[in-house]
Write a protein that holds these residues in place. Structure first.
Motif, PDB file in Angstrom:
ATOM      1  N   GLY A  23     119.776  72.480 182.772  1.00  0.00           N
ATOM      2  CA  GLY A  23     119.875  74.144 183.097  1.00  0.00           C
ATOM      3  C   GLY A  23     118.595  74.660 182.313  1.00  0.00           C
ATOM      4  O   GLY A  23     118.103  75.535 182.977  1.00  0.00           O
ATOM      5  N   HIS A  24     117.998  74.179 181.273  1.00  0.00           N
ATOM      6  CA  HIS A  24     116.892  74.828 180.669  1.00  0.00           C
ATOM      7  C   HIS A  24     115.898  74.762 181.567  1.00  0.00           C
ATOM      8  O   HIS A  24     115.190  75.511 181.775  1.00  0.00           O
ATOM      9  CB  HIS A  24     116.586  73.739 179.320  1.00  0.00           C
ATOM     10  N   MET A  25     115.746  73.488 182.183  1.00  0.00           N
ATOM     11  CA  MET A  25     114.577  73.116 183.077  1.00  0.00           C
ATOM     12  C   MET A  25     114.773  74.290 184.381  1.00  0.00           C
ATOM     13  O   MET A  25     113.753  74.705 184.799  1.00  0.00           O
ATOM     14  CB  MET A  25     114.356  71.907 183.625  1.00  0.00           C
ATOM     15  N   GLU A  26     115.678  74.494 184.935  1.00  0.00           N
ATOM     16  CA  GLU A  26     116.088  75.535 185.940  1.00  0.00           C
ATOM     17  C   GLU A  26     115.310  76.802 185.446  1.00  0.00           C
ATOM     18  O   GLU A  26     114.689  77.263 186.382  1.00  0.00           O
ATOM     19  CB  GLU A  26     117.306  75.657 186.319  1.00  0.00           C
ATOM     20  N   VAL A  27     115.551  77.254 184.346  1.00  0.00           N
ATOM     21  CA  VAL A  27     115.039  78.580 183.934  1.00  0.00           C
ATOM     22  C   VAL A  27     113.675  78.345 183.448  1.00  0.00           C
ATOM     23  O   VAL A  27     113.001  79.316 183.964  1.00  0.00           O
ATOM     24  CB  VAL A  27     115.847  79.181 182.540  1.00  0.00           C
ATOM     25  N   ILE A  28     113.115  77.353 182.884  1.00  0.00           N
ATOM     26  CA  ILE A  28     111.952  77.007 182.594  1.00  0.00           C
ATOM     27  C   ILE A  28     110.812  77.259 183.848  1.00  0.00           C
ATOM     28  O   ILE A  28     109.986  77.989 183.994  1.00  0.00           O
ATOM     29  CB  ILE A  28     111.571  75.988 181.794  1.00  0.00           C
ATOM     30  N   ARG A  29     111.387  76.571 184.878  1.00  0.00           N
ATOM     31  CA  ARG A  29     110.634  76.444 186.128  1.00  0.00           C
ATOM     32  C   ARG A  29     110.605  77.807 186.811  1.00  0.00           C
ATOM     33  O   ARG A  29     109.426  78.420 187.110  1.00  0.00           O
ATOM     34  CB  ARG A  29     111.499  75.729 187.038  1.00  0.00           C
ATOM     35  N   LYS A  30     111.615  78.701 186.778  1.00  0.00           N
ATOM     36  CA  LYS A  30     111.699  80.122 187.417  1.00  0.00           C
ATOM     37  C   LYS A  30     110.694  80.776 186.507  1.00  0.00           C
ATOM     38  O   LYS A  30     109.947  81.479 186.873  1.00  0.00           O
ATOM     39  CB  LYS A  30     113.189  80.634 187.286  1.00  0.00           C
ATOM     40  N   CYS A  31     111.027  80.974 185.234  1.00  0.00           N
ATOM     41  CA  CYS A  31     110.173  81.838 184.235  1.00  0.00           C
ATOM     42  C   CYS A  31     108.652  81.318 184.379  1.00  0.00           C
ATOM     43  O   CYS A  31     107.926  82.395 184.330  1.00  0.00           O
ATOM     44  CB  CYS A  31     110.449  81.895 182.807  1.00  0.00           C
ATOM     45  N   ALA A  32     108.314  80.192 184.452  1.00  0.00           N
ATOM     46  CA  ALA A  32     107.006  79.779 184.210  1.00  0.00           C
ATOM     47  C   ALA A  32     106.219  80.319 185.732  1.00  0.00           C
ATOM     48  O   ALA A  32     105.132  80.655 185.780  1.00  0.00           O
ATOM     49  CB  ALA A  32     106.740  78.264 184.390  1.00  0.00           C
ATOM     50  N   ALA A  33     106.963  80.079 186.734  1.00  0.00           N
ATOM     51  CA  ALA A  33     106.550  80.418 188.143  1.00  0.00           C
ATOM     52  C   ALA A  33     106.237  82.179 188.130  1.00  0.00           C
ATOM     53  O   ALA A  33     105.559  82.608 188.993  1.00  0.00           O
ATOM     54  CB  ALA A  33     107.647  80.042 189.386  1.00  0.00           C
ATOM     55  N   GLU A  34     107.186  83.133 187.452  1.00  0.00           N
ATOM     56  CA  GLU A  34     106.933  84.188 187.476  1.00  0.00           C
ATOM     57  C   GLU A  34     106.127  84.885 186.585  1.00  0.00           C
ATOM     58  O   GLU A  34     105.696  85.908 186.562  1.00  0.00           O
ATOM     59  CB  GLU A  34     108.322  84.828 187.076  1.00  0.00           C
ATOM     60  N   SER A  35     105.763  84.164 185.653  1.00  0.00           N
ATOM     61  CA  SER A  35     104.791  84.524 184.484  1.00  0.00           C
ATOM     62  C   SER A  35     103.239  83.932 184.637  1.00  0.00           C
ATOM     63  O   SER A  35     103.038  82.909 184.980  1.00  0.00           O
ATOM     64  CB  SER A  35     105.201  84.053 183.367  1.00  0.00           C
TER      65      SER A  35
END
Ligand code: ATP
Ligand code: MG
Length: 176
Positions: A23-35
């Motif tokens: 679950g952490h990784m789903e969020v981290i992937r999304k946030c890293a892609a957007e940032s």
């Protein structure tokens, strides 16, 4: 050139990562892609060897760093952050420890409130498969001998094996 504008795409996400799960990784992937760049804050950094906080900040750092390398995500840094136990100062404590950022990803109402009051832009981070992608569930499965490995990235399972993490958690939880 370094200016306020330069940091406008820099964001923060905070978790305790006890341990890092899918679950952490789903969020981290999304946030890293957007940032432009993502700061991953390791919260409650001073705690370890407790039922709710079995792993040290260094072990959690290693878990995150190894998984990010394995996934070839490069635009991140990791900052361990001790709890302050004074909510009104929390955002300032985080600010003092991290490189500059303008946006905070969180679904926690208190985190959103505190960083909002401190002037940061808040973005929603959705929860994925929360019934099982949860640190509490992973630790419970470890203690009870259930199959926790599918809930965490492969590198995390390797690190937990290397540090004998399941035995540690079982011992400190008194086998309960
Ligand atoms: P614990 O049960 O130990 O509190 P946790 O799963 O809630 O663990 P934390 O390490 O406390 O995870 O990190 C909290 C942050 O991690 C949350 O604010 C949220 O942003 C993110 N997070 C946790 N679980 C998920 C999930 N299933 N999907 C998306 N994000 C998650
Ligand atoms: Mg939590």
């Amino acid at each position: 050139m370094v200016s306020e504008h330069y940091f406008s795409g820099h964001s923060l996400m905070i978790g305790r990562f006890q341990p890092l799960h899918n679950g952490h990784m789903e969020v981290i992937r999304k946030c890293a892609a957007e940032s432009e760049s993502l700061i991953i804050g390791i919260g409650s950094a001073q705690y370890s060897h407790e039922c709710d906080n079995p792993f040290t900040a260094g072990e959690r750092y290693l878990m995150i760093d190894e998984v990010m390398k394995a996934e070839k995500i490069a635009n991140y840094c990791i900052v361990p952050i001790e709890d302050l136990k004074r909510h009104s100062l929390w955002a300032w404590q985080v600010k003092s420890l991290c490189p500059p950022f303008t946006t905070v990803y969180s679904n926690n109402p208190l985190t959103r409130r505190l960083f909002g009051e401190a002037g940061y832009k808040i973005k929603e981070s959705p929860l994925y498969n929360r019934e099982v992608y949860s640190g509490t569930v992973v630790r419970k499965m470890m203690i009870e001998g259930d199959s926790w490995r599918s809930l965490v990235p492969g590198k995390v399972a390797e690190i937990i094996d290397y540090i004998d993490g399941v035995s540690r958690l079982r011992e400190i939880s008194g086998g309960e």
